[in-house]
Scaffold this motif. Structure first.
Motif, PDB file in Angstrom:
ATOM      1  N   THR A 155       0.836  -1.214   0.000  1.00 47.22           N
ATOM      2  CA  THR A 155       0.000   0.000   0.000  1.00 47.22           C
ATOM      3  C   THR A 155       0.859   1.248   0.000  1.00 47.22           C
ATOM      4  O   THR A 155       0.500   2.255  -0.586  1.00 47.22           O
ATOM      5  CB  THR A 155      -0.896   0.098   1.262  1.00 47.22           C
ATOM      6  OG1 THR A 155      -0.783  -1.082   2.004  1.00 47.22           O
ATOM      7  CG2 THR A 155      -2.318   0.438   0.900  1.00 47.22           C
ATOM      8  N   ASN A 159       0.551   4.091  -2.710  1.00 49.77           N
ATOM      9  CA  ASN A 159       0.128   5.415  -2.281  1.00 49.77           C
ATOM     10  C   ASN A 159       1.066   6.531  -2.701  1.00 49.77           C
ATOM     11  O   ASN A 159       0.814   7.690  -2.414  1.00 49.77           O
ATOM     12  CB  ASN A 159      -0.061   5.441  -0.767  1.00 49.77           C
ATOM     13  CG  ASN A 159      -1.526   5.475  -0.427  1.00 49.77           C
ATOM     14  OD1 ASN A 159      -2.322   4.929  -1.169  1.00 49.77           O
ATOM     15  ND2 ASN A 159      -1.871   6.127   0.657  1.00 49.77           N
ATOM     16  N   GLN A 162      -0.507  10.112  -6.355  1.00 53.05           N
ATOM     17  CA  GLN A 162      -1.500  11.002  -5.749  1.00 53.05           C
ATOM     18  C   GLN A 162      -2.860  10.581  -6.299  1.00 53.05           C
ATOM     19  O   GLN A 162      -3.038  10.514  -7.514  1.00 53.05           O
ATOM     20  CB  GLN A 162      -1.181  12.459  -6.114  1.00 53.05           C
ATOM     21  CG  GLN A 162      -1.935  13.485  -5.289  1.00 53.05           C
ATOM     22  CD  GLN A 162      -1.546  13.455  -3.804  1.00 53.05           C
ATOM     23  OE1 GLN A 162      -1.406  12.400  -3.204  1.00 53.05           O
ATOM     24  NE2 GLN A 162      -1.421  14.614  -3.207  1.00 53.05           N
ATOM     25  N   LEU A 163      -3.803  10.273  -5.421  1.00 52.11           N
ATOM     26  CA  LEU A 163      -5.012   9.641  -5.917  1.00 52.11           C
ATOM     27  C   LEU A 163      -6.088  10.610  -6.382  1.00 52.11           C
ATOM     28  O   LEU A 163      -6.790  10.346  -7.335  1.00 52.11           O
ATOM     29  CB  LEU A 163      -5.572   8.697  -4.867  1.00 52.11           C
ATOM     30  CG  LEU A 163      -4.695   7.463  -4.673  1.00 52.11           C
ATOM     31  CD1 LEU A 163      -5.110   6.690  -3.454  1.00 52.11           C
ATOM     32  CD2 LEU A 163      -4.764   6.573  -5.909  1.00 52.11           C
ATOM     33  N   MET A 164      -6.237  11.729  -5.671  1.00 48.10           N
ATOM     34  CA  MET A 164      -7.254  12.652  -6.156  1.00 48.10           C
ATOM     35  C   MET A 164      -6.572  13.794  -6.875  1.00 48.10           C
ATOM     36  O   MET A 164      -5.544  14.265  -6.441  1.00 48.10           O
ATOM     37  CB  MET A 164      -8.111  13.142  -5.002  1.00 48.10           C
ATOM     38  CG  MET A 164      -9.550  12.682  -5.235  1.00 48.10           C
ATOM     39  SD  MET A 164     -10.658  13.215  -3.975  1.00 48.10           S
ATOM     40  CE  MET A 164     -10.180  12.178  -2.641  1.00 48.10           C
TER      41      MET A 164
END
Lengths: 331, 331, 331
Positions: A155, A159, A162-164
């Motif tokens: 994870t 991570n 950048q997810l959003m």
């Protein structure tokens, strides 16, 4: 097996939604409290640095039955495995209806803690070993330990991305410090009649304005004044309230923030979201002796920003003139 | 002049920012509580419908001095004018340092209340008149009353315009239920060491997931399970935490929501915002007998949505298989 | 007589049980806050070390009427006696229904505070004397002072014995309703100095006693009175507090519950767990019209139970006789 700990608490109206179902979050918080107590206690049972157990991971957990207001939640935690630097805590939650005496297991959880020294910030301390009933128990614990270690690493890598999509506004612009918070209206925010207290709304407005001011100034900021606030429409219990703030004007020593309160009647599908309150908050920035610091000038982008700034300036000058007039009248 | 009421309270760590300055919002909340007590009491001093005083407007207020943790705030409220359907309350706030005995006036405020019947929802009741010391007092009160009435009407009109650009996403899309909340980390969220408790973070995550689920389903929703949660990085006292949630997958009877926790070290300008935690929450929707309801299918828009949905489906099928295996093993 | 202080607050859903009765613990907490303000203020009215008033003892207090959500609690505190190193504060609580205007005295309490220096930890400072209206007042105060001093010494000795045996629970036995809760002391539970506020401890004690009473009676139960509470030892920030309660005695219409508070300095391994406070709470059971219901008789198992029951009975008869004497004296 390992050391045990139980915590119990009655479920209160603020722990639940309007229908009386206790929020999963309330239970997760209790689980973690039990884990933190038992983990911190265990890691301090040997000589050496005093330390605090820091939560590193929670395994997947299922909520088997809903819990209700008035029931007593019993959270039992037990240390089930220790590696050199981490502690596994298994937790079981029972809900007891103290009026009927019925008892149900609502969920189980597994938490991993890492002890951090209270002296050397960032230093991980040694974990004292626990005794196992038999070698199989230790073996199984070790397997769980290895599995979660692997997953944590995975994870962590994933991570990196950048997810959003975060557009990065330039510092000191309106967009940079613009903030909004969501608040689910709970029973203790309301009057007997089920309407949100005006004071609760104002506290949320000040909270958002404070975040905008801190983001802009990056210093200790305090409320200097609040313009007239009109409460156009009532907000009901069970609404979600969105409170948004944006910088509108800066003078040398103060900044103005416009705050909007929008109410969304969550469950009643037919009702629309509406604007309930708006107001202007003025903040100042203080140094360590509580003396005012200069405020960084707001960078304006586009006509809208310019228009709000001019309106803010007009309010600022008007209030300044009014304060001066009040002073002269008092002399 | 009119009836009076005082409330006093010690300022606690949770009422203030990290430096010890009491939030303006804390003071505004106390001011409103005093006003609400005195207003409701006064409006019920005559026969007829019982009623509750509802805050309609707060006049501009200045915060003259900062207040600190450990000081006692004394809030004194007095009714200074009544019209047929509204009550003016003037409030004064003093801060007392009980160690040195020093006393300062930190602010004054004027609030307007309107009494609403507790029987007929929406009905405004009559306000009993107060006695004035002299005709000038009444005259001045009337002027203030007329002035605020005018201003309220003006703001109401101005507020017809929707101020923030609200793109209206279609129901059941990801964008429609997507939500995020901001939380300013306070002392009671933290361990002794100044780090946010894992349980507090999980509670906020469940809160956002719950709002997403309620927006999507518009029913009574409860947490069914939480996937493994990894706490990559610690969150410090004084941070602003942004918790965002978005629907990723729906099956017939459940929906999955992905939740992100981003931490922003507000004051320390050099430090950057970072992603601290992510997790998947599964929610189910319940009817009045606490039986599961069908979940409206998620409307997917674009590849991104589709990708998340497929990944969610894979997790769903995997968990289902695992539950089945666990069951068979137990038999 | 001595200096005075009043605090007032609206009762909210979280202050009460599901039926709307305000918890005795909420009221105890307000009483202690008023006492702490007035005591700390008074002890700092002379030159010398700044100090904080620490709660040492609460005299027996009766809850005369139940209070409800939406009512305003008015807590008035007055300093009524001072010795060299302690302050007696008498407190009166009124509940006001702001809709009907009705006002009731719900209870009276007497608290003893000892001022501790904020500079030298553990040093008790001098208390400035108050003025008495007449020599009789001072004389009576001195008698109360001597009496409580004696009692505090006695309880301190008695508290050596460690008490709780745990067994399998048949309904209406002591073991059946026996309960305990654990609370991790957070920053907002503490004074500036890092000690747990007396009011916070009393609230937790009432919570446990309430769970014991509800388990035994399975009805709506409310606090009827609290016996004298002695605060033997201070509890520090970072402790884990275990609050345990067990039924000791039942009469036709009331039950007595003994509550223990044990503090565990989690991190400091060398320090041992210690008993900080003990007290007896009396609960009654109410029907829907708030009228007292009969209490199921406690089933005694073994000599220990029998002994506690006899002691409880003695306290019950003594209090009954005292109430009767008070009544006759007032006529």
């Amino acid at each position: 097996m390992g050391p045990k700990q139980q915590i119990s608490r009655i479920m209160r109206p603020d722990d639940a939604n309007i229908v009386g179902n206790v929020h999963g979050g309330t239970i997760l918080k209790m689980i973690e409290e039990a884990g933190c107590i038992i983990g911190t206690r265990h890691c301090n049972t040997q000589p050496g640095d005093r330390c605090a157990a820091q939560l590193a991971r929670v395994e997947r957990t299922d909520f088997l039955y809903p819990m209700f207001i008035g029931e007593v939640a019993h959270v039992s935690a037990e240390i089930t495995y220790t590696s050199n630097h981490s502690v596994e805590v298994q937790v079981q939650v029972m809900s007891e209806n103290i009026l009927t005496g019925s008892m149900k297991m609502t969920n189980r959880a597994t938490l991993w803690y890492v002890p951090f020294s209270l002296k050397d910030v960032g230093k991980v301390t040694e974990v004292p070993p626990i005794k196992y009933a038999n070698p199989e128990q230790e073996e199984e614990g070790k397997k769980r330990y290895e599995a979660q270690k692997m997953e944590r690493l995975e994870t962590k890598e994933r991570n990196g991305e950048q997810l959003m999509p975060v557009s990065a506004p330039e510092p000191y612009t309106v967009g940079f410090s613009q903030s909004s918070l969501i608040h689910l209206v709970g029973p203790s925010d309301c009057t007997l009649h089920g309407f949100v207290r005006g004071g609760v709304t104002m506290k949320l407005m000040d909270e958002v304005a404070g975040i905008v001011a801190a983001r802009h100034c990056k210093t200790n900021i305090v409320t200097a004044s609040v313009d007239a606030i009109n409460f156009h429409r009532k907000i009901m219990k069970g609404c979600v309230v969105t409170v948004s703030g944006r910088a509108t004007f800066t003078s040398n020593k103060s900044m103005e923030i416009e705050v909007f309160v929008d109410a969304d009647p969550l469950i009643e599908a037919e009702k629309e979201k509406y604007r309930a309150v708006t107001a202007f908050f003025t903040y100042i920035s203080l140094d360590k002796e509580n003396k005012p610091l200069p405020i960084p000038a707001l960078k304006l982008e586009g006509e809208e920003d310019q228009k709000h700034f001019e309106e803010g300036k007009a309010r600022y000058l008007q209030n300044k003139a009014k304060r001066l007039a009040d002073k002269q009248r008092q002399q």
